[in-house]
Design a protein around this motif. Structure first.
Motif, PDB file in Angstrom:
ATOM      1  N   ILE A 116      -4.625   3.670  -5.799  1.00 18.59           N
ATOM      2  CA  ILE A 116      -4.070   3.044  -5.819  1.00 18.59           C
ATOM      3  C   ILE A 116      -4.406   2.304  -6.616  1.00 18.59           C
ATOM      4  O   ILE A 116      -5.898   1.619  -7.299  1.00 18.59           O
ATOM      5  N   LEU A 117      -3.512   2.175  -7.960  1.00 14.23           N
ATOM      6  CA  LEU A 117      -3.885   0.454  -8.022  1.00 14.23           C
ATOM      7  C   LEU A 117      -3.111  -0.753  -8.223  1.00 14.23           C
ATOM      8  O   LEU A 117      -1.931  -1.294  -8.200  1.00 14.23           O
ATOM      9  N   ILE A 118      -4.004  -1.614  -8.660  1.00 14.95           N
ATOM     10  CA  ILE A 118      -3.855  -2.917  -8.239  1.00 14.95           C
ATOM     11  C   ILE A 118      -3.402  -3.735  -8.942  1.00 14.95           C
ATOM     12  O   ILE A 118      -4.529  -3.943 -10.306  1.00 14.95           O
ATOM     13  N   LEU A 119      -2.515  -4.048  -9.395  1.00 11.07           N
ATOM     14  CA  LEU A 119      -1.873  -5.530 -10.793  1.00 11.07           C
ATOM     15  C   LEU A 119      -1.867  -6.711 -10.216  1.00 11.07           C
ATOM     16  O   LEU A 119      -0.477  -6.985  -9.579  1.00 11.07           O
ATOM     17  N   HIS A 120      -3.083  -7.382 -10.839  1.00  5.18           N
ATOM     18  CA  HIS A 120      -2.513  -8.712 -10.394  1.00  5.18           C
ATOM     19  C   HIS A 120      -1.862  -9.794 -11.762  1.00  5.18           C
ATOM     20  O   HIS A 120      -2.499  -9.623 -12.510  1.00  5.18           O
ATOM     21  N   THR A 121      -1.350 -10.844 -10.793  1.00  2.01           N
ATOM     22  CA  THR A 121       0.115 -10.970 -11.836  1.00  2.01           C
ATOM     23  C   THR A 121      -0.568 -12.934 -12.059  1.00  2.01           C
ATOM     24  O   THR A 121       0.163 -13.362 -12.673  1.00  2.01           O
ATOM     25  N   GLY A 122      -1.207 -13.077 -10.807  1.00  2.00           N
ATOM     26  CA  GLY A 122      -0.979 -15.142 -10.857  1.00  2.00           C
ATOM     27  C   GLY A 122      -0.093 -15.400  -8.945  1.00  2.00           C
ATOM     28  O   GLY A 122      -0.237 -14.365  -8.202  1.00  2.00           O
ATOM     29  N   GLY A 123       0.071 -16.207  -8.920  1.00  5.24           N
ATOM     30  CA  GLY A 123       0.746 -16.905  -7.696  1.00  5.24           C
ATOM     31  C   GLY A 123      -0.470 -17.216  -6.926  1.00  5.24           C
ATOM     32  O   GLY A 123      -1.380 -17.168  -7.286  1.00  5.24           O
ATOM     33  N   THR A 124       1.070 -17.660  -6.019  1.00  6.69           N
ATOM     34  CA  THR A 124      -0.299 -18.557  -4.871  1.00  6.69           C
ATOM     35  C   THR A 124      -1.277 -17.575  -4.054  1.00  6.69           C
ATOM     36  O   THR A 124      -2.620 -18.123  -3.964  1.00  6.69           O
ATOM     37  N   ILE A 125      -1.055 -16.369  -4.187  1.00  2.00           N
ATOM     38  CA  ILE A 125      -2.149 -15.819  -3.554  1.00  2.00           C
ATOM     39  C   ILE A 125      -2.745 -15.647  -4.700  1.00  2.00           C
ATOM     40  O   ILE A 125      -4.326 -14.835  -3.702  1.00  2.00           O
ATOM     41  N   VAL A 129       1.004   2.225  -6.305  1.00  2.00           N
ATOM     42  CA  VAL A 129       0.849   0.288  -6.899  1.00  2.00           C
ATOM     43  C   VAL A 129       0.771  -0.510  -6.448  1.00  2.00           C
ATOM     44  O   VAL A 129       1.970  -0.619  -5.681  1.00  2.00           O
ATOM     45  N   VAL A 130       0.351  -1.256  -6.419  1.00  2.00           N
ATOM     46  CA  VAL A 130       0.081  -2.948  -5.338  1.00  2.00           C
ATOM     47  C   VAL A 130       0.447  -3.977  -6.669  1.00  2.00           C
ATOM     48  O   VAL A 130      -0.823  -3.976  -7.759  1.00  2.00           O
ATOM     49  N   SER A 143      -2.468  -4.663   3.838  1.00  5.25           N
ATOM     50  CA  SER A 143      -1.262  -4.045   4.589  1.00  5.25           C
ATOM     51  C   SER A 143      -0.861  -3.220   3.480  1.00  5.25           C
ATOM     52  O   SER A 143      -0.020  -2.551   3.175  1.00  5.25           O
ATOM     53  N   SER A 144      -0.393  -4.173   2.265  1.00  8.41           N
ATOM     54  CA  SER A 144       0.262  -3.460   1.085  1.00  8.41           C
ATOM     55  C   SER A 144      -0.310  -2.537   0.448  1.00  8.41           C
ATOM     56  O   SER A 144       0.477  -1.073  -0.240  1.00  8.41           O
ATOM     57  N   VAL A 145      -1.843  -2.040   0.645  1.00  4.82           N
ATOM     58  CA  VAL A 145      -2.298  -0.921  -0.158  1.00  4.82           C
ATOM     59  C   VAL A 145      -2.646  -0.309   1.332  1.00  4.82           C
ATOM     60  O   VAL A 145      -1.346   1.635   0.575  1.00  4.82           O
TER      61      VAL A 145
END
Length: 323
Positions: A4-13, A82-83, A130-132
């Motif tokens: 699983i590839l996690i792509l971080h883009t920012g935001g409140t999270i 992907v997440v 949960s998303s993963v």
């Protein structure tokens, strides 16, 4: 284990709250990195920090970059899912963009958070886990881009942000979620019947979005004569009707070859060519306006941006917007 590839883009999270001022802003290090060890119990995890942007800073250019990264990783690294972590304000637009353009059937899940990492009751880490789990689920394959928050699984096409601060903000009016995430596993209770796919390489068009209101006239269209744009989406009244003083302005745009797409400002239902009075949906369709099939304004704009990369024929656009 699934890759699983996690792509971080920012935001409140990916942000923290300054306890002294109450301001929420990006931190020096993404707090979600601390969850990687927990996620490794679910799948083999690969992480990339693509952007560190608040979601109001996200544009279709960044959306296309994400699409290109996903397509490349699927081909070169054989990832299984992907997440994407994303700010919630424009999350649904990025998710729908990817739903229309990503060229793979692997699970692609977009998630976010309504509370920053150090706020009481922070929902980011849980939503990421949960998303993963969803991205690693065989049942999620071929269902299009999914949005997972607050234990619910939604389609990118139907989900929308409905509350400014509630953690249950993401809902799918008229349709509801596709499934749920529980301690026992990932459970889908229905599935989308249609997938659309547009293999675009660029995103160069400029599409505007207007919201109709009682008594609106063509003043805004006169002002728009000095602006260069390629298409217009209007959140119309009811089933796709507009105040009569808008009609001349719309007719002028259509004669100039600028596609005008009508959606409803209502949360539920479709626009239709029912009413034949001046400004009614029937008259507007006969004039050449394009009726959409249940999309909200922001998603119709995304779809018009994408479809204009493939065609500017009004008849073909009408066919695509009825899907």
């Amino acid at each position: 284990m699934k890759k699983i590839l996690i792509l971080h883009t920012g935001g409140t999270i990916a942000m923290k709250e300054d306890k002294a001022t109450g301001a929420v802003a990006p931190d020096k290090e993404n707090p979600l990195h601390s969850t990687t060890s927990e996620l490794s119990k679910i799948a083999t995890i690969y992480v990339e920090e693509v952007f560190q942007l608040p979601s109001p800073h996200i544009t279709p250019i960044e959306m296309l970059i994400l699409k290109d990264i996903i397509d490349k990783k699927v081909q070169e690294d054989n990832i299984d899912g992907v997440v994407i972590t994303h700010g919630t304000d424009t999350l649904e637009e990025t998710a729908y963009f990817l739903d229309l353009t990503a060229q793979s059937t692997i699970p692609i899940v977009v998630t976010g958070a309504m509370r920053s990492s150090n706020e009481l009751g922070s929902d980011g880490p849980y939503n990421l886990i949960s998303s993963v789990r969803v991205a690693a689920s065989d049942a999620a394959i071929g269902k299009g881009v999914l949005v997972v928050l607050n234990d619910e699984i939604h389609t990118a096409k139907n989900v929308t942000k409905t509350h400014t601060s509630n953690i249950a903000t993401f809902q799918s009016p008229q349709y509801g979620p596709l499934g749920i995430v529980t301690k026992r596993g990932v459970s889908f209770h229905h599935t989308p019947l249609l997938r659309e796919s547009y293999d675009i390489q660029t995103i160069n068009k400029n599409v505007l979005l207007l919201k109709a209101y009682a008594g609106m006239d063509d003043l805004i269209f006169k002002a728009m004569e000095t602006v260069s744009f390629d298409g217009l989406v209007i959140e119309a009244l009811g089933q796709g009707n507009l105040p009569p003083k808008m009609v001349n302005g719309i007719e002028s745009l259509i004669k100039r070859g600028i596609p005008v797409v009508l959606v409803s400002r209502c949360f539920n239902g479709f626009v239709s060519d029912t009413y034949g009075y001046k400004g009614g949906g029937k008259q507007l369709k006969e004039m050449g306006a394009i009726l959409s099939n249940g999309l909200n304004g922001q998603k119709a704009r995304i779809k018009l941006l994408i479809t204009l990369e493939t065609t500017n024929d009004s008849t073909r656009l009408q066919e695509l917007f009825l899907r």
